[in-house]
Design a protein around this motif. Sequence first.
Motif, PDB file in Angstrom:
ATOM      1  N   THR A 199      -4.504 -14.942  57.305  1.00  0.00           N
ATOM      2  CA  THR A 199      -4.684 -16.282  57.876  1.00  0.00           C
ATOM      3  C   THR A 199      -3.654 -16.558  58.961  1.00  0.00           C
ATOM      4  O   THR A 199      -3.989 -17.080  60.040  1.00  0.00           O
ATOM      5  CB  THR A 199      -4.594 -17.352  56.779  1.00  0.00           C
ATOM      6  OG1 THR A 199      -5.620 -17.120  55.811  1.00  0.00           O
ATOM      7  CG2 THR A 199      -4.767 -18.750  57.356  1.00  0.00           C
ATOM      8  N   GLN A 203      -4.738 -17.140  62.826  1.00  0.00           N
ATOM      9  CA  GLN A 203      -4.420 -18.432  63.432  1.00  0.00           C
ATOM     10  C   GLN A 203      -3.467 -18.253  64.609  1.00  0.00           C
ATOM     11  O   GLN A 203      -3.553 -18.977  65.607  1.00  0.00           O
ATOM     12  CB  GLN A 203      -3.810 -19.374  62.388  1.00  0.00           C
ATOM     13  CG  GLN A 203      -3.474 -20.766  62.919  1.00  0.00           C
ATOM     14  CD  GLN A 203      -4.689 -21.537  63.411  1.00  0.00           C
ATOM     15  OE1 GLN A 203      -5.762 -21.446  62.803  1.00  0.00           O
ATOM     16  NE2 GLN A 203      -4.539 -22.284  64.494  1.00  0.00           N
ATOM     17  N   THR A 204      -2.575 -17.296  64.520  1.00  0.00           N
ATOM     18  CA  THR A 204      -1.627 -17.047  65.603  1.00  0.00           C
ATOM     19  C   THR A 204      -2.337 -16.551  66.859  1.00  0.00           C
ATOM     20  O   THR A 204      -2.062 -17.017  67.973  1.00  0.00           O
ATOM     21  CB  THR A 204      -0.565 -16.028  65.153  1.00  0.00           C
ATOM     22  OG1 THR A 204       0.173 -16.582  64.049  1.00  0.00           O
ATOM     23  CG2 THR A 204       0.404 -15.705  66.271  1.00  0.00           C
ATOM     24  N   LEU A 206      -5.523 -17.062  67.528  1.00  0.00           N
ATOM     25  CA  LEU A 206      -6.344 -18.186  67.981  1.00  0.00           C
ATOM     26  C   LEU A 206      -5.502 -19.178  68.770  1.00  0.00           C
ATOM     27  O   LEU A 206      -5.883 -19.625  69.854  1.00  0.00           O
ATOM     28  CB  LEU A 206      -6.977 -18.877  66.775  1.00  0.00           C
ATOM     29  CG  LEU A 206      -7.763 -20.168  67.053  1.00  0.00           C
ATOM     30  CD1 LEU A 206      -8.975 -19.876  67.919  1.00  0.00           C
ATOM     31  CD2 LEU A 206      -8.189 -20.823  65.742  1.00  0.00           C
ATOM     32  N   GLY A 207      -4.332 -19.513  68.239  1.00  0.00           N
ATOM     33  CA  GLY A 207      -3.456 -20.478  68.907  1.00  0.00           C
ATOM     34  C   GLY A 207      -2.941 -19.959  70.233  1.00  0.00           C
ATOM     35  O   GLY A 207      -2.873 -20.712  71.224  1.00  0.00           O
TER      36      GLY A 207
END
Length: 270
Positions: A199, A203-204, A206-207
């Motif tokens: 996760t 998320q990293t 994506l960010g």
Amino acid sequence: MSLGFLGAGRIAQALARGFISAGVMPAERMMASAPTERDLLEVKKIGLGITHENKEILHSSDIIFLAVKPGVVSNVLTEIAPWVNSDHLVVSLAAGITIDFIEKKLPSSTKVIRAMPNTPCLVGAGATMFSCGGNVQDRDRAIVNTFFSSLGYCAEGDESLIDACMAISGSGPAFAFTAIDGLADGGVKMGLPRSLAITLAAQTLLGAAKMLLETKCHPCELKDDVCSPAGTTIESIYQLEKGGFRKCLIEAVEASYKRAKEIQAIAKEI
């Protein structure tokens, strides 16, 4: 307007789900064909009509998505040619197969568009480039742009650029998933639970991607902002450079591009 997929594999499923989610085409106005039951059962779950007969797709659809493997494109085009007419819009998703190749297999009045979407279209975060054949009208171009823009980024460009675009956006998700898996493995090695590591890694990425697109800064500028002098990140970047991280990515894109050219050469011999 109705839409048909020749082929019911993963890209067809991703696009169908994306079009339904985006509200640009309801499931009941889409149909897919495939020779095997497995893929047809998957698209049936989505709500599409299914058939084993490619000609049924031509009879029932205005827009035809050619979503089969490159190796069978020639045979499929030969099969459907008798039922293709000037009202059909044929959108090819086959890697390495040129517009000229498709036009020569189909009636001379056929409208052909070559598009390279990717699997993140499924979640509205796709990246697609498309090119148009000589018979394509502005209305056709607008329709295809609307479809793919509803699934993420979409741009029209010269066909000479498509293989390079495919090598980045088409193959790129696999590179990203591999990077996420590698980052997660690193986290697990350092003691993180697997689910948390995956996760955090996802998320990293994506960010970071969102930050780059929204700020429009050069990626190296944003990278430098994270690298404090003598800090943890610059030490990590040093290890990536020692391992040839960027060189590997460049060569991966080049390998995908070269394979597309090989597919073109094979197709011409069929």
